[in-house]
Design an enzyme around this catalytic site. Structure first.
Site, short mmCIF file in Angstrom:
data_model
loop_
_atom_site.label_atom_id
_atom_site.label_comp_id
_atom_site.label_asym_id
_atom_site.label_seq_id
_atom_site.Cartn_x
_atom_site.Cartn_y
_atom_site.Cartn_z
N ASN A 41 37.03 -63.50 -54.58
CA ASN A 41 36.94 -63.55 -56.04
C ASN A 41 36.17 -64.79 -56.48
O ASN A 41 36.20 -65.85 -55.82
CB ASN A 41 38.30 -63.44 -56.73
CG ASN A 41 39.35 -64.42 -56.25
OD1 ASN A 41 39.30 -64.91 -55.13
ND2 ASN A 41 40.31 -64.72 -57.10
N GLU A 88 35.74 -66.79 -59.94
CA GLU A 88 36.11 -66.95 -61.35
C GLU A 88 35.05 -67.76 -62.09
O GLU A 88 34.13 -68.34 -61.48
CB GLU A 88 37.50 -67.61 -61.43
CG GLU A 88 38.55 -66.69 -60.82
CD GLU A 88 39.97 -67.23 -60.90
OE1 GLU A 88 40.16 -68.41 -61.29
OE2 GLU A 88 40.88 -66.46 -60.57
N CYS A 105 36.15 -59.86 -59.14
CA CYS A 105 37.19 -59.64 -58.13
C CYS A 105 36.59 -59.64 -56.73
O CYS A 105 35.39 -59.36 -56.55
CB CYS A 105 37.89 -58.32 -58.36
SG CYS A 105 39.09 -58.34 -59.72
N GLU A 121 37.01 -57.47 -54.42
CA GLU A 121 36.53 -56.13 -54.04
C GLU A 121 35.09 -55.92 -54.52
O GLU A 121 34.27 -55.33 -53.81
CB GLU A 121 37.43 -55.05 -54.63
CG GLU A 121 38.85 -55.05 -54.08
CD GLU A 121 39.80 -55.98 -54.83
OE1 GLU A 121 39.34 -56.98 -55.43
OE2 GLU A 121 41.00 -55.70 -54.80
N CYS A 148 43.07 -54.17 -58.36
CA CYS A 148 43.33 -53.95 -59.78
C CYS A 148 42.75 -52.60 -60.20
O CYS A 148 41.98 -51.97 -59.46
CB CYS A 148 42.74 -55.09 -60.61
SG CYS A 148 40.94 -55.01 -60.78
N CYS A 180 39.00 -52.30 -60.04
CA CYS A 180 38.47 -52.27 -58.67
C CYS A 180 38.76 -50.95 -57.98
O CYS A 180 37.99 -50.51 -57.13
CB CYS A 180 39.00 -53.45 -57.85
SG CYS A 180 38.16 -54.97 -58.32
N1 THU Z 1 41.76 -60.40 -58.19
C1 THU Z 1 40.97 -59.86 -57.22
O1 THU Z 1 40.02 -60.49 -56.74
N2 THU Z 1 41.23 -58.60 -56.82
C2 THU Z 1 42.25 -57.83 -57.31
O2 THU Z 1 42.29 -56.65 -57.05
C3 THU Z 1 43.30 -58.49 -58.11
C4 THU Z 1 42.85 -59.70 -58.81
C5 THU Z 1 41.45 -61.75 -58.66
C6 THU Z 1 40.87 -61.80 -60.03
C7 THU Z 1 41.23 -63.21 -60.46
O3 THU Z 1 40.20 -64.08 -59.97
C8 THU Z 1 42.52 -63.51 -59.71
O4 THU Z 1 42.61 -62.54 -58.68
C9 THU Z 1 43.75 -63.44 -60.60
O5 THU Z 1 43.80 -62.24 -61.27
#
Ligand code: THU
Length: 137
Positions: free
Chosen positions: A44, A46, A55, A57, A88, A91
């Protein structure tokens, strides 16, 4: 854990260490076994402008396409805590673009709890996908 799952777990663990998650503190790694036989991984990413973060994925899918893979054969996600970290909602749909309902999805937490072995179809039932757009006009 079979050999491929082990390789996916290692790749997700490695890439998760590179996550850029200073805002949530929640580091995620994802690893894909693609149709070309290669494993592609992503973390991920941010952003100070929160909604535009990526994310893991999405990063792994981008790595797959950039590397020449076209389809997802298996995917593993790994995040903080003991509980399995599942993709999520957004994703699940991103994965759907490159995978059918039977594709295995393995979800893990880094703290070593039990893995969840599921499929894309279980995570995203009755889904909409690219084949819906293939009908002739
Ligand atoms: N996150 C992912 O990378 N994949 C997911 O399927 C769930 C959430 C990340 C997004 C964000 O950077 C952090 O986790 C908190 O939500």
């Amino acid at each position: 854990m079979d050999e491929i799952e082990n390789a996916l777990f290692k790749a997700a663990t490695r890439v998760r260490a590179h996550a850029h998650a200073p805002y949530s503190g929640f580091q995620v790694g994802a690893a894909i076994l693609a149709d070309d036989g290669n494993i592609y991984a992503g973390c991920n990413v941010e952003n100070a402008a929160y909604p535009i973060g990526n994310c893991a994925e999405a990063s792994a899918i981008a790595a797959m396409l950039a590397g020449g893979g076209r389809k997802i054969r298996r995917i593993l996600t790994l995040g903080n805590g003991r509980e399995p970290v599942t993709p999520c909602g957004g994703c699940r749909q991103r994965i759907r673009e490159f995978a059918d309902a039977s594709v295995p999805v393995i979800c893990r937490g880094v703290e070593g709890g039990e893995a969840l072995h599921t499929t894309l179809g279980e995570l995203l039932p009755h889904s909409f996908g690219p084949e819906f757009l293939e009908s002739e006009i």
